[in-house]
Design an enzyme around this catalytic site. Sequence first.
Site, PDB file in Angstrom:
ATOM      1  CD  GLU A 331      -3.284   0.656   2.013  1.00  0.00           C
ATOM      2  OE1 GLU A 331      -4.337   0.126   1.644  1.00  0.00           O
ATOM      3  OE2 GLU A 331      -3.084   1.033   3.171  1.00  0.00           O
ATOM      4  CG  HIS A 360       6.628 -29.711   3.003  1.00  0.00           C
ATOM      5  ND1 HIS A 360       7.232 -30.911   2.703  1.00  0.00           N
ATOM      6  CD2 HIS A 360       7.291 -29.214   4.076  1.00  0.00           C
ATOM      7  CE1 HIS A 360       8.202 -31.135   3.577  1.00  0.00           C
ATOM      8  NE2 HIS A 360       8.269 -30.117   4.416  1.00  0.00           N
ATOM      9  CE  LYS A 465     -11.601   2.577   1.394  1.00  0.00           C
ATOM     10  NZ  LYS A 465     -11.053   3.604   2.250  1.00  0.00           N
TER      11      LYS A 465
HETATM   12  O1  LIG Z   1      -8.844   2.800   9.569  1.00  0.00           O
HETATM   13  P1  LIG Z   1      -9.804   3.004   8.444  1.00  0.00           P
HETATM   14  O2  LIG Z   1     -10.024   4.433   8.130  1.00  0.00           O
HETATM   15  O3  LIG Z   1     -11.084   2.261   8.695  1.00  0.00           O
HETATM   16  O4  LIG Z   1      -9.148   2.398   7.131  1.00  0.00           O
HETATM   17  C1  LIG Z   1      -8.834   1.048   7.027  1.00  0.00           C
HETATM   18  C2  LIG Z   1      -7.864   0.819   5.922  1.00  0.00           C
HETATM   19  O5  LIG Z   1      -8.415   1.274   4.700  1.00  0.00           O
HETATM   20  C3  LIG Z   1      -7.391   1.882   3.911  1.00  0.00           C
HETATM   21  O6  LIG Z   1      -7.597   3.238   3.907  1.00  0.00           O
HETATM   22  C4  LIG Z   1      -7.448   1.462   2.512  1.00  0.00           C
HETATM   23  O7  LIG Z   1      -7.404   0.086   2.410  1.00  0.00           O
HETATM   24  C5  LIG Z   1      -6.093   1.527   4.635  1.00  0.00           C
HETATM   25  O8  LIG Z   1      -5.073   2.390   4.352  1.00  0.00           O
HETATM   26  C6  LIG Z   1      -6.550   1.542   6.034  1.00  0.00           C
HETATM   27  O9  LIG Z   1      -5.660   0.959   6.904  1.00  0.00           O
END
Ligand SMILES: O=P(O)(O)OC[C@H]1O[C@](O)(CO)[C@@H](O)[C@@H]1O
Length: 552
Positions: A331, A360, A465
């Site tokens: 990330e 394995h 998202k």
């Molecule tokens: O802590 P939040 O805002 O719920 O986000 C959870 C996760 O989602 C992200 O923003 C994207 O996957 C991560 O960087 C983060 O750790």
Amino acid sequence: MEKPALEMEASALWERYVEWLYQHKELGLYVDVSRMGFSDGFVKAMEERFAKAFKDMEKLEGGDISNPDEKRMVGHYWLRNSELAPSYYLKKQIDETLEGVKAFAGDVISGKIKPPPCPAGKFTHVLSIGIGGSALGPQFVAEALAPDNPPLEIRFIDNTDPAGIDHQISQLGAKLSSTLVIVISKSGGTPETRNGLLEVQKAFREKGLDFPKQAVAITQEKSLLDTTARSEGWLARFPMFDWVGGRTSELSAVGLLPAALQGINVDDMLYGAALMDKATRKQSIKENPAALLALCWYWASNGIGSKDMVVLPYKDSLLLFSRYLQQLVMESLGKELDLDGNLVNQGLSVYGNKGSTDQHAYIQQLREGVSNFFATFIEVLRDRPPGHDWELEPGVTCGDYLFGMLQGTRSALYANKRESITVTVQEVNARTIGALIALYERAVGLYASLVNINAYHQPGVEAGKKAAADVLALQKRVLAVLNEASCKEPAEPLAVETIAQLCQAPNQVEMIYKIVLHMAANDRALFAEGSRGSPRSLKVYTGECNVEELYD
Ligand SMILES: O=P(O)(O)OC[C@H]1O[C@](O)(CO)[C@@H](O)[C@@H]1O
């Protein structure tokens, strides 16, 4: 002339090993990069870039806006040495939060803070709800460090999978009444976490339990989660700071509260990290273990991620280290644009499980197949607590086998010109776990500077998202259309292409077919005719006319 490192004879290789071996005495931690093929010339050529990377890290720790896209400081290093925080106000926030976390955990463990339905009892379990950086660190640390009989046992909900959530709740069973629920979300609005919360709240309602009296929020001040927790009067709230990213939040309240509740020594974790931070501030590649890692990553992947990093901890308790690193590294480094706006599509892929188990599974390919990786072995010298070992056969313990498997695999890979790094720790304890976290956080920071990217934002995640939100919005339209057709006399089953037309989304017909298939599998849509494998033959209806939804 210097022979390439991957073709050296034993004596030259020993020289290289001794020359490059890094040791941190107090931490009992070693980094061996001798099985990476870089030459002295390469190191020389990288010196200038490293000088800049060291300076960049200095500025970052000094409070620069090192995450320019989000206009944020990057301060996870201050969490383990609050003296470094760029203002007195931030230092105070860090210190007060840490004290608050420790005091709260202490009160829960001692029974001073107890669950309302059990006046004589104590909290027995923790249910942690969060995802990504708000889950992976606590999961890794629980697996690595929780004692066999912790004061509170931890479980996790880290997805919006209803069956997975049901499983966690049903595993808790009657213990739900003595479960402390911790909801962790920096933004306070992540859908998976919100859904987990709503599902757990429903389970509490069904058992007649008072959720707020058993709930804790860890989130940014004034987030939706924070406002909810405040207005509903949850048991406690702890802050997540604007300047700490999710994937570097393990040593904030996010990781420290769950750890402390399991009886893990959080001061030791912080101390280990602080020692490593100090060691990785050294502005000399050879004397800085994080710089050594960043150098090797750059060498192996040509600074463009052309090879994957396979992380192989030879210790069951470190099983989740590779998964934790996967988020931290991918990330942070997987970016489309560099800091100057050029298209670079950077990254470094990380995968791995544990040794010797993986020998394995896929070591066959690593040794003989496509050479598109470098390995990182994580070695633990102490096999078991003292006094517990015995010999399976004369002169050989179970741990000797594990050691032999690691060394054998390392040698076998080298013999086939496959590169590897070995990180060794004396034992798995709170201090070394803190140090490992800090080691890799700094390696990621340095590497990001070497390749000129912002390691502290995640714009790519937003696209997924948003697309998911679009699918849910489309599903609502599909439902409305089906509902309207089902309210006709007689009900009118619709073809998926007709639904697409009526939703004014003709280009989304495949998605509509998938939505319908999913709804049918969950008894929320019915097929009047046709075969599910022949999308065009299907006629769909909802089976009941829901007038309320129709006029919603
Ligand atoms: O802590 P939040 O805002 O719920 O986000 C959870 C996760 O989602 C992200 O923003 C994207 O996957 C991560 O960087 C983060 O750790």
